[in-house]
Design an enzyme around this catalytic site. Structure first.
Site, PDB file in Angstrom:
ATOM      1  N   ARG A 112      -4.815 -11.593  -2.026  1.00 37.79           N
ATOM      2  CA  ARG A 112      -3.429 -12.070  -2.065  1.00 37.79           C
ATOM      3  C   ARG A 112      -2.515 -11.237  -2.965  1.00 37.79           C
ATOM      4  O   ARG A 112      -2.941 -10.341  -3.652  1.00 37.79           O
ATOM      5  CB  ARG A 112      -3.401 -13.512  -2.559  1.00 37.79           C
ATOM      6  CG  ARG A 112      -4.165 -14.427  -1.648  1.00 37.79           C
ATOM      7  CD  ARG A 112      -3.898 -15.851  -2.014  1.00 37.79           C
ATOM      8  NE  ARG A 112      -2.660 -16.308  -1.418  1.00 37.79           N
ATOM      9  CZ  ARG A 112      -2.133 -17.501  -1.663  1.00 37.79           C
ATOM     10  NH1 ARG A 112      -2.712 -18.308  -2.519  1.00 37.79           N
ATOM     11  NH2 ARG A 112      -1.027 -17.866  -1.069  1.00 37.79           N
ATOM     12  N   GLN A 118      -0.290  -9.016  -2.464  1.00 37.07           N
ATOM     13  CA  GLN A 118      -0.240  -7.593  -2.168  1.00 37.07           C
ATOM     14  C   GLN A 118       0.891  -7.372  -1.176  1.00 37.07           C
ATOM     15  O   GLN A 118       1.269  -8.280  -0.461  1.00 37.07           O
ATOM     16  CB  GLN A 118      -1.540  -7.150  -1.483  1.00 37.07           C
ATOM     17  CG  GLN A 118      -2.788  -7.321  -2.302  1.00 37.07           C
ATOM     18  CD  GLN A 118      -2.951  -6.215  -3.321  1.00 37.07           C
ATOM     19  OE1 GLN A 118      -2.242  -5.219  -3.267  1.00 37.07           O
ATOM     20  NE2 GLN A 118      -3.867  -6.411  -4.251  1.00 37.07           N
ATOM     21  N   ASP A 144      -0.172  -8.545   2.349  1.00 35.07           N
ATOM     22  CA  ASP A 144      -0.635  -9.899   2.594  1.00 35.07           C
ATOM     23  C   ASP A 144       0.175 -10.579   3.711  1.00 35.07           C
ATOM     24  O   ASP A 144       1.174 -11.251   3.464  1.00 35.07           O
ATOM     25  CB  ASP A 144      -0.536 -10.695   1.295  1.00 35.07           C
ATOM     26  CG  ASP A 144      -1.090 -12.099   1.440  1.00 35.07           C
ATOM     27  OD1 ASP A 144      -1.578 -12.448   2.537  1.00 35.07           O
ATOM     28  OD2 ASP A 144      -1.027 -12.863   0.462  1.00 35.07           O
ATOM     29  N   SER A 192       0.711 -14.460   3.627  1.00 34.18           N
ATOM     30  CA  SER A 192       1.824 -14.917   2.784  1.00 34.18           C
ATOM     31  C   SER A 192       3.169 -14.680   3.455  1.00 34.18           C
ATOM     32  O   SER A 192       4.061 -15.519   3.388  1.00 34.18           O
ATOM     33  CB  SER A 192       1.805 -14.204   1.427  1.00 34.18           C
ATOM     34  OG  SER A 192       0.740 -14.671   0.645  1.00 34.18           O
ATOM     35  N   TYR A 213      -6.041 -20.333  -3.913  1.00 37.52           N
ATOM     36  CA  TYR A 213      -5.961 -21.359  -2.871  1.00 37.52           C
ATOM     37  C   TYR A 213      -6.572 -22.658  -3.388  1.00 37.52           C
ATOM     38  O   TYR A 213      -7.451 -22.667  -4.249  1.00 37.52           O
ATOM     39  CB  TYR A 213      -6.741 -20.924  -1.622  1.00 37.52           C
ATOM     40  CG  TYR A 213      -6.004 -19.932  -0.759  1.00 37.52           C
ATOM     41  CD1 TYR A 213      -4.957 -20.338   0.054  1.00 37.52           C
ATOM     42  CD2 TYR A 213      -6.378 -18.592  -0.742  1.00 37.52           C
ATOM     43  CE1 TYR A 213      -4.286 -19.434   0.857  1.00 37.52           C
ATOM     44  CE2 TYR A 213      -5.707 -17.674   0.050  1.00 37.52           C
ATOM     45  CZ  TYR A 213      -4.664 -18.105   0.855  1.00 37.52           C
ATOM     46  OH  TYR A 213      -4.003 -17.209   1.636  1.00 37.52           O
TER      47      TYR A 213
END
Lengths: 390, 390
Positions: B128, B130, B133, B136, B232
């Site tokens: 995540r 990045q 990603d 996201s 998460y």
């Protein structure tokens, strides 16, 4: 006196004329309220809530009309499709009807309603900037909903976002016609983060547009008497509109969303967005035409429909206020109640010719269309003074 | 090396894997780009724009697969309905596929893809925070769209308005699950003027919620290890969820809109809103279930559908990011390009086991499912070290 609230009967109409919370205001003034069972259901107001506030639920529509001295509706009989015609035999002389009667609509239905002998007050004819101005209330909601609907339709998002995957540029929204609806559309599009510009033929609109943080589009053409005494835009000559269209083209092409809201009371809406302008928009763009009911401000608008032309989605849905029926009914009920409390004195309906509100909104009485503006629109001769005040 | 962009073939999918503006970044790194004709049309990117940026349009889908060393897609083959299965014969060993491969989805399709011999990288497995990603990016857009869709569906308006017809109270929105999507839903509902509260099992979410001007709903229960190393939410025991549901009921009933976005990677979504809670909501309320694809956070959600139960509209639409395909494709293309530029050195694909990004996203190679997390999910034994690095 008894105020009656029948179920609305236009297809898709979800509003109701009175909401439970307002009933005590009427009761205090000596008015009783009867409601057709289920009238508020689609707006989110249940029969039990009306009963709890002192309303009386009647199971049959005909009973409501029989009981009521004053019938209140949202959309009264008056469109071309004859919806509501079945109610006409229910009306009787000395009964009063208040609602949207579309006084600048179909001539034939106006005569039919007048012929019932019912006294009608048309909320569209209400003088503006009053607590009774239902047209402004509904326009506020329509403007909000136009922006939300556009956001839900556009293949882009409205706000600028700065993310790990780079920056997303904000949506660009153009509002044409900055009345009550246009202003609320500006405010809502701005809330959602769009870059908003707006155009109106009335120079007075500029300050309002700027105060909402939008840019005002100036076209180097001048309108004659752009605004009438009621604050509405006046109709201009064809040469003016031709030049306006020519200059507006670039502004339309530069935006992802165009919301048009240029309505002139009693007139067909001016065409401001031509099919050539639509063709110049980026595919995926969206037009919401709030003037669709009166022919539309976009040449390609089809009333009541959503279509795609040149890759541009054109939304010509009527009556957007009805898609937020909870608040639309609440506002309308407040408008109606303010009007009824003005009209009713000591438990009786007291029409006062000298009161601008009474005089301007009265549409039919004693079998005749009596409203001066509407008679002019219909090409009927002026009534003699004694007939008007009778 | 050649990067190939086929048309997406899932029904309703409007995104495209690469957008014209990103092509020069790939070209500079020695990559050529070929695009199936019309691949970008639904997202708003025309063939001519791809050509102008140095992309090559190929009329036939099979040609794209034949030409490409690396195929990039949005939704790869991998759902239960067999869409995309016809592409499998196009793949060959030593070819690479990058896209949403749903590594925690249907076991059978994963084996089928592996069997083609194609090397696949699954963007869902990306570490995540990045620039690569995609999960996201898409969650950001889904969160925005959930709030807009809810606003368009609710029979009320979101903002507080003070008008001549009195005050309208603002809409009340509850967000359950405050990941990337939940945060964007909060921000968007707040922009529109709603009163927003939010709940998440991870205490770390509280500060983020407050910083967006929303209220954090605190339930007096404690989650064990609420957050995994990737940030998460972790799955909890059934007793925890039972107690959580009991306490959440009041919060749900007090709101007009509930947006649920509690997704746990590789697991069925926890049921947080029961049918009893839905029945307690005011008729006309709206639930948008962003976890619909993995079973839903609401017990009544029907995946891919919008239904009305107890007067509450429950929206279980999949893949909301695809409804804003212009920006979704732009963000996804940036994510993919950052990934490709990381993977390709001196014009060749250079897989590096030591690189977390390479290692975590690699799903299949040489006919085998090689990803450790996915092998665990599928109950496959760990691979020997030499096999993994081969």
């Amino acid at each position: 006196m008894i105020v009656g609230v029948p179920c609305e009967n236009y297809p898709g109409e979800r509003r109701v004329a009175l909401v439970p919370a307002i009933i005590p205001n009427l009761t205090k003034a000596g008015l009783e309220v009867v409601i057709e069972a289920g009238a508020g259901t689609y707006a989110g107001y249940l029969d039990d809530e009306y009963s709890a506030k002192g309303g009386k639920i009647l199971p049959e529509r005909a009973e409501v009309f029989r009981a009521a001295d004053i019938v209140v509706q949202v959309l009264c009989y008056g469109s071309n499709d004859r919806t509501g015609q079945a109610d006409l035999p229910h009306f009787r002389p000395n009964q009063t009807l208040v609602g949207f009667l579309r006084p600048f609509g179909a001539r034939e239905t106006l005569h039919e309603i007048a012929a019932c002998g019912v006294t009608t007050f048309s909320v569209e004819l209400m003088p503006r900037t009053q607590s009774m101005d239902a047209l402004s209330s509904m326009a506020t909601l329509a403007g909000y909903k136009a922006a939300v609907l556009a956001a839900d339709t556009l293949p882009r998002i409205f706000p600028m976002l700065t993310t790990a995957a780079g920056t997303i540029t904000p949506g660009r929204v153009l509002i044409i016609g900055v009345g009550v609806a246009g202003l609320q559309a500006i405010a809502t599009a701005r809330r959602l983060g769009a870059v908003v510009s707006a155009y109106d033929v009335r120079p007075a609109a500029k300050e309002q547009v700027l105060s909402l943080g939008a840019r005002f589009v100036e076209l180097p053409i001048e309108a004659k008497d752009a605004q009438d005494a009621r604050g509405y835009a006046t109709a201009q000559g064809e040469e003016f509109y031709r030049k306006q269209r020519e200059l507006l083209g670039d502004a339309v092409a530069a935006n992802d969303i165009v919301i048009t809201a240029a309505v002139i009371p009693g007139k067909k809406s001016p065409v401001l967005v031509t099919k050539e302008m639509v063709a110049r928009m980026v595919p995926g763009s969206v037009i919401v035409d709030l003037a669709a009911e009166r022919g539309g401000n976009c040449e390609l608008t089809r009333g009541g429909e959503t279509i795609v032309e040149h890759g541009v989605t054109i939304i010509g849905q009527f009556n957007l206020a009805s898609t937020v029926p909870y608040h639309a009914s609440q506002m309308y009920a407040r408008n109606l109640t303010a009007f009824l409390l003005n009209l009713v004195k000591d438990g009786n309906l007291q029409f006062n010719e000298a009161d601008e509100i009474h005089r301007e909104t009265l549409l039919t009485r004693n079998g005749e269309i009596v409203n001066a503006r509407v008679r002019e629109y219909l090409g009927l001769p002026e009534l003699a003074a004694e007939s008007k005040g009778a």
